[in-house]
Design an enzyme around this catalytic site. Structure first.
Site, short mmCIF file in Angstrom:
data_model
loop_
_atom_site.label_atom_id
_atom_site.label_comp_id
_atom_site.label_asym_id
_atom_site.label_seq_id
_atom_site.Cartn_x
_atom_site.Cartn_y
_atom_site.Cartn_z
N SER A 118 13.46 -7.29 12.02
CA SER A 118 12.88 -8.11 12.66
C SER A 118 13.70 -8.99 13.48
O SER A 118 13.30 -9.34 14.76
CB SER A 118 11.93 -9.04 11.69
OG SER A 118 10.98 -8.66 11.32
N LYS A 124 4.12 -13.83 0.94
CA LYS A 124 2.95 -13.79 1.95
C LYS A 124 1.69 -14.70 1.24
O LYS A 124 0.93 -15.23 1.96
CB LYS A 124 2.21 -12.46 2.27
CG LYS A 124 3.50 -11.85 3.20
CD LYS A 124 3.03 -10.52 3.75
CE LYS A 124 3.95 -9.98 4.64
NZ LYS A 124 3.40 -8.77 5.29
N ASN A 145 -6.84 4.49 -4.28
CA ASN A 145 -5.79 3.70 -4.72
C ASN A 145 -5.68 4.15 -6.36
O ASN A 145 -6.72 4.15 -7.14
CB ASN A 145 -5.66 2.13 -4.86
CG ASN A 145 -4.35 1.57 -5.24
OD1 ASN A 145 -3.44 1.99 -4.71
ND2 ASN A 145 -4.72 0.36 -6.09
P1 NAP Z 1 1.96 -4.24 -2.18
O1 NAP Z 1 0.95 -5.29 -2.07
O2 NAP Z 1 2.92 -4.31 -3.31
O3 NAP Z 1 1.11 -2.82 -2.57
C1 NAP Z 1 1.87 -1.67 -2.82
C2 NAP Z 1 0.55 -0.64 -3.14
O4 NAP Z 1 1.38 0.61 -3.27
C3 NAP Z 1 -0.44 -0.62 -3.92
O5 NAP Z 1 -1.71 -0.04 -3.64
C4 NAP Z 1 0.19 0.25 -5.12
O6 NAP Z 1 -0.77 0.82 -6.19
C5 NAP Z 1 0.76 1.16 -4.34
N1 NAP Z 1 1.67 1.92 -5.13
C6 NAP Z 1 3.08 1.70 -5.17
N2 NAP Z 1 3.69 2.49 -5.94
C7 NAP Z 1 3.08 3.49 -6.25
C8 NAP Z 1 2.97 4.79 -6.55
N3 NAP Z 1 4.45 5.27 -7.30
N4 NAP Z 1 1.97 5.53 -6.79
C9 NAP Z 1 0.98 5.25 -6.29
N5 NAP Z 1 0.66 4.01 -5.74
C10 NAP Z 1 1.73 3.21 -5.65
O7 NAP Z 1 2.82 -4.08 -1.05
P2 NAP Z 1 2.11 -4.22 0.51
O8 NAP Z 1 2.98 -5.57 0.82
O9 NAP Z 1 0.97 -3.86 0.87
O10 NAP Z 1 3.35 -3.23 1.24
C11 NAP Z 1 3.09 -1.85 1.42
C12 NAP Z 1 3.80 -1.16 2.45
O11 NAP Z 1 3.53 -1.49 3.64
C13 NAP Z 1 5.41 -1.37 2.02
O12 NAP Z 1 5.93 -0.07 2.14
C14 NAP Z 1 5.90 -2.34 3.20
O13 NAP Z 1 7.06 -2.01 3.65
C15 NAP Z 1 4.76 -1.73 4.22
N6 NAP Z 1 4.53 -2.86 5.40
C16 NAP Z 1 4.78 -2.31 6.68
C17 NAP Z 1 4.45 -3.19 7.53
C18 NAP Z 1 4.74 -3.15 8.85
O14 NAP Z 1 5.01 -3.90 10.03
N7 NAP Z 1 4.82 -1.81 9.45
C19 NAP Z 1 4.10 -4.59 7.32
C20 NAP Z 1 3.68 -4.92 5.92
C21 NAP Z 1 4.05 -4.06 4.92
P3 NAP Z 1 -1.31 0.13 -7.27
O15 NAP Z 1 -2.30 -1.04 -6.86
O16 NAP Z 1 -1.80 1.02 -8.25
O17 NAP Z 1 0.02 -0.67 -8.05
#
Ligand code: NAP
Length: 300
Positions: free
Chosen positions: A26, A75, A160
């Site tokens: 960022s 967040k 999911n």
């Molecule tokens: P989060 O709230 O922790 O959610 C993570 C999700 O991934 C949940 O649905 C979780 O499933 C799933 N998951 C994690 N490990 C897994 C595994 N081994 N097998 C299957 N499912 C799994 O995270 P978040 O804040 O939403 O962020 C998610 C991703 O988005 C990250 O990689 C982050 O870097 C990216 N992101 C990118 C941007 C961008 O600007 N490009 C912005 C925000 C976030 P469960 O519910 O079953 O635990």
């Protein structure tokens, strides 16, 4: 020695609170905008321990920061510290951008608009009437599910591994947002790996990975099985941007899909945050220039 006069007593201070913040890109977006637009400002990564979140936020206000971004894992927690929240924050329960004015904290969530802007610009299409599959049910899934329904998606399927989390998001949207969609329940949920989930991956228009599966350093992992064919040739979007091409995106590309990573979303949520802090609209030519340079840099 060439003297560095970029920072002085009038420099506008902005930054990112989160933990970890070591790998954030960022600062590249915001500091490039400050330089390019000739604004005396700086953006700093500010690693913050959970026990110090409130003290850190109060400190930024006390020190006269203009605003800051908020990333994982704060967040949601930041919402309890805001003086005012915009509609998006109230709807989503998460904020990623705070503007400080006269010591008061105003919260915004620019992730959803960042994603939609990036998606439309990069793909040349929109969500109207489209069948959208979202992999994951965390904070990002919730933000994007709300956004694509607001943007007129026809059906939304959330897949999911913890299906109860997907059901909470679906229930929330179906109860609160589906009134104008013409469908009684536009959002439904499935367990990954089921026959029905496979059918969705083979028939929907847009597939978005919001799980962290495949993100560095676990680049061998994918949120879908390797033998999924993507028969309908959907647009496939992964919010992950490190690596630039996840195993999931590589498989979809090899099967003939147009694929996009999360760098565009990152860029456009950042631009919107910058505009909120500086109370300006960044000119189109600057946006184009920044977008081209940033997306190229993120592919490298
Ligand atoms: P989060 O709230 O922790 O959610 C993570 C999700 O991934 C949940 O649905 C979780 O499933 C799933 N998951 C994690 N490990 C897994 C595994 N081994 N097998 C299957 N499912 C799994 O995270 P978040 O804040 O939403 O962020 C998610 C991703 O988005 C990250 O990689 C982050 O870097 C990216 N992101 C990118 C941007 C961008 O600007 N490009 C912005 C925000 C976030 P469960 O519910 O079953 O635990």
């Amino acid at each position: 020695m060439i003297l560095d006069k970029r920072v002085d007593g009038r420099t506008k201070l902005t930054g990112l609170i989160g933990n970890p913040v070591e790998h954030t890109v960022s600062p590249v977006i915001h500091n490039s905008l400050f330089s390019y637009l000739g604004i005396n400002g700086v953006y700093l990564p500010l690693k913050t321990e959970a026990t110090q979140l409130e003290a850190a936020v109060r400190g930024l206000a006390a020190l006269g920061f203009t605003g800051f971004n908020v990333t994982i894992p704060y967040k949601e927690a930041i919402c309890g510290l805001l003086d005012e929240a915009d509609e998006e924050v109230k709807l989503l329960g998460t904020a990623n951008t705070v503007r400080i004015r006269d010591g008061r904290l105003y919260g915004y969530n620019t992730d959803g608009t960042g994603f939609v802007t990036a998606f439309k610009k990069q793909t040349g299409t929109d969500f109207s009437g489209k069948k959208v599959c979202i992999l994951g049910a965390g904070g990002t899934a919730r933000t994007l599910a709300v956004k694509v329904v607001q943007e007129g998606a026809g059906r939304v399927c959330i897949i999911n591994r913890t299906v109860s989390k997907a059901e909470v998001i679906a229930g929330y949207i179906n109860n609160r947002l589906s009134a104008g969609s013409g469908l009684r329940e536009p959002v439904f949920t499935l367990m990954p790996g089921t026959e029905r989930a496979r059918e969705i991956l083979n028939s929907f228009d847009i597939i978005i990975n919001t799980t962290s599966v495949g993100m560095f350093p676990n680049t061998d992992a994918s949120p879908v099985e390797d033998d999924v064919e993507f028969l309908s040739k959907p647009i496939v979007y992964d919010v992950i941007y490190n690596p630039a091409e996840t195993r999931f995106l590589a498989a979809a590309r090899q099967k003939g899909c147009r694929v996009f990573n999360g760098a565009g979303m990152l860029l456009w949520q950042g631009i919107r945050a910058f505009e909120i802090w500086m109370e300006i609209s960044v000119p189109d030519d600057v946006l184009q220039d920044l977008s081209a340079s940033f997306l190229k840099c993120m592919e490298a």
